[in-house]
Motif scaffolding. Structure first.
Motif, PDB file in Angstrom:
ATOM      1  N   ASP A 211       0.831  -1.199   0.000  1.00 48.39           N
ATOM      2  CA  ASP A 211       0.000   0.000   0.000  1.00 48.39           C
ATOM      3  C   ASP A 211       0.867   1.251   0.000  1.00 48.39           C
ATOM      4  N   LYS A 213       1.102   4.883   1.702  1.00 48.65           N
ATOM      5  CA  LYS A 213       0.523   5.605   2.840  1.00 48.65           C
ATOM      6  C   LYS A 213       0.636   7.114   2.706  1.00 48.65           C
ATOM      7  N   GLY A 225      -4.582   7.296   5.676  1.00 44.96           N
ATOM      8  CA  GLY A 225      -5.075   5.931   5.918  1.00 44.96           C
ATOM      9  C   GLY A 225      -4.799   5.008   4.749  1.00 44.96           C
ATOM     10  N   TYR A 268      -2.919  -9.095  10.086  1.00 47.54           N
ATOM     11  CA  TYR A 268      -2.290  -8.340   8.988  1.00 47.54           C
ATOM     12  C   TYR A 268      -0.882  -8.001   9.438  1.00 47.54           C
ATOM     13  N   ASN A 284      -1.832  -5.473  12.343  1.00 52.38           N
ATOM     14  CA  ASN A 284      -3.205  -5.015  12.484  1.00 52.38           C
ATOM     15  C   ASN A 284      -4.088  -6.235  12.702  1.00 52.38           C
ATOM     16  N   ARG A 286      -7.175  -6.782  11.533  1.00 54.27           N
ATOM     17  CA  ARG A 286      -8.328  -6.766  10.600  1.00 54.27           C
ATOM     18  C   ARG A 286      -7.780  -6.612   9.195  1.00 54.27           C
ATOM     19  N   GLY A 288      -6.761  -4.899   5.832  1.00 52.96           N
ATOM     20  CA  GLY A 288      -6.227  -3.560   5.585  1.00 52.96           C
ATOM     21  C   GLY A 288      -7.016  -2.851   4.502  1.00 52.96           C
ATOM     22  N   ASP A 289      -7.004  -1.551   4.577  1.00 55.24           N
ATOM     23  CA  ASP A 289      -7.667  -0.719   3.593  1.00 55.24           C
ATOM     24  C   ASP A 289      -6.597   0.251   3.080  1.00 55.24           C
ATOM     25  N   PRO A 290      -6.292   0.304   1.811  1.00 56.01           N
ATOM     26  CA  PRO A 290      -7.043  -0.178   0.651  1.00 56.01           C
ATOM     27  C   PRO A 290      -6.564  -1.497   0.043  1.00 56.01           C
ATOM     28  N   GLU A 291      -5.660  -2.248   0.704  1.00 51.33           N
ATOM     29  CA  GLU A 291      -5.167  -3.484   0.075  1.00 51.33           C
ATOM     30  C   GLU A 291      -6.280  -4.495  -0.182  1.00 51.33           C
TER      31      GLU A 291
HETATM   32  N1  GLY Z   1      -3.289  -0.191   4.736  1.00 53.13           N
HETATM   33  C1  GLY Z   1      -3.118   0.309   6.033  1.00 53.13           C
HETATM   34  C2  GLY Z   1      -4.108  -0.114   7.003  1.00 53.13           C
HETATM   35  O1  GLY Z   1      -5.096  -0.735   6.673  1.00 53.13           O
HETATM   36  O2  GLY Z   1      -3.925   0.158   8.173  1.00 53.13           O
END
Ligand code: GLY
Length: 424
Positions: A211, A213, A225, A268, A284, A286, A288-291
């Protein structure tokens, strides 16, 4: 199977789309959702941070599985409340979610598990800050200061800088707000996000992703994010992915079981591939966003069955995951001024296209979609290779109109051009 997804971002929109492809999923609900998710799932208002409210909703609608997207409900124990009420839940307990919710807990687990990570120090007294900054950044040794909020900060608690004053100012502002600060040694090398479905000691990795950042092209500007992602990583040998699983994720999963904080959900691992091998930047608890938007676009296996298996203790008996050939690229469209206070309330044109995943959006009574947050939406492009996936994503985003919005133009570009290499 009726699945309730908790959350309101593009990650949750991607989860719904992938769940919808699972032939065993015959009901989809989302709470609280956004303007895009309302078109593909039954949408409910809920306080996503309240275990009681989410459990009551899950019972009322007869959900067979609840998938919790964001970290905050997990850190607050929403998964515990669901499990206590007998509702299968994909997401770790409050206790296990500390792997993201407390960086000092994560460091402790990694140390006990013998997992490579940055050297770090917690500063909770402003009087100790200057001496700690001297130990942790330039001149001479480290390439940069890495200053993190010890707790949750929606991806914006981290400052990596070569400027002592900027490092000091960030640390001081966190301390002023009563947040302990984590100073870390800088880990050099390209970063990988590896998502693993975990239940106890069973670990099933998804495709590795990367990702972006920083807000600006060429990794410039402040952290966000996440502004985009791509998968798989042509520069990452399978052997290194296996090492991340064997040397990092499995030992951490085993250590969490050993200390009575068994993890069940999505673990993650954010990892830097340094000259000494993979080393953890962060964990993490949960997706990940945006992966996720890119990774799930390539998943051929039924997602609902996979997540249900993790939630019900049957992950170890699942068949190997199947992936679509090719590559996927996510590009995030952000509102004007993001990651500062975003401009909101503008009409978005083109937001209803199928490749668009909504995040900070709302639908007005007149049917138009308006911006309501900083990261407004993601587009996902899929292709036979990274170059064609990029073309598809950038063609999709160029068809969207939102005044003042911005996006990065270089998501996946260095990898597509063969410009990422591992240090010898
Ligand atoms: N891609 C970073 C996050 O979800 O924290």
């Amino acid at each position: 199977m009726h699945v309730l997804v908790v959350g309101s971002g593009a990650r949750e929109h991607a989860l719904l789309l992938a769940l919808r492809r699972d032939p065993e999923v015959d009901g989809l609900s989302i709470a609280p959702g956004n303007a895009g998710t309302a078109a593909i799932a039954d949408q409910y208002e809920v306080d996503a941070t309240s275990g009681e409210a989410v459990t009551a909703l899950a019972k009322r609608i007869g959900a067979d599985l609840v998938v919790i997207g964001p970290e905050v409900p997990l850190v607050l124990g929403v998964a515990d409340a669901l499990r206590a009420a007998g509702v299968p839940c994909f997401g770790p307990t409050k206790d296990a979610a500390r792997i993201e919710g407390s960086k000092s807990f994560a460091k402790d687990v990694m140390t006990a598990a013998g997992v490579r990570t940055a050297v770090s120090e917690i500063v909770d007294n402003p009087a100790n800050l200057d001496a700690a900054l001297d130990r942790f950044g330039p001149p001479g040794g480290q390439a940069a200061w890495v200053v993190k909020d010890d707790g949750l900060a929606a991806g914006k608690g981290v400052v990596v800088t070569t400027e002592r004053e900027a490092a000091r100012a960030h640390a001081a502002s966190l301390l002023d707000a009563g947040h302990p600060v984590l100073l870390e040694s800088f880990l050099d090398g390209p970063e990988v996000s590896l998502f693993c479905v975990v239940d106890g000691e069973t670990v099933v990795p998804l495709l590795p992703a990367q990702d972006f950042k920083r807000v600006g092209d060429g990794d410039t500007g402040p952290n966000t994010g996440g502004m985009g992602a791509y998968t798989p990583l042509p520069w990452l040998p399978d052997e290194v992915t296996r090492r991340i699983v064997d040397e990092i994720v499995k030992p951490v999963a085993v250590e969490l079981v050993r200390r009575g904080s068994s993890f069940s959900g999505l673990l993650y691992a954010g990892v830097a591939i340094t000259s000494n091998g993979p080393a953890v930047v962060e964990f993490n608890c949960r997706f990940g966003d945006p992966e996720t938007q890119a990774v799930l676009a390539l998943l051929d296996s039924p997602l609902g069955q996979l997540l249900r298996a993790a939630a019900t203790g049957e992950l170890a008996s699942q068949p190997p995951l199947q992936w679509r050939h090719g590559a996927a690229v996510t590009v995030v469209l952000a509102a004007e001024n993001y990651p500062g206070r975003p401009r909101v309330g503008d009409v978005i044109h083109g937001a209803d296209a199928p490749s668009v995943l909504h995040a900070g959006t709302a639908r007005r009574d007149d049917g138009s979609v308006v911006s309501s947050g900083g990261r407004v939406l993601s587009v996902v492009g899929v292709g036979d290779d990274l170059t064609s996936a990029r073309e598809s994503a950038y063609s999709a985003i160029s068809a969207i109109r939102l005044p003042g919005s911005h996006f990065r133009h270089d998501i996946g570009q260095a990898a597509a051009e063969g410009r990422i290499s591992l240090q010898p």
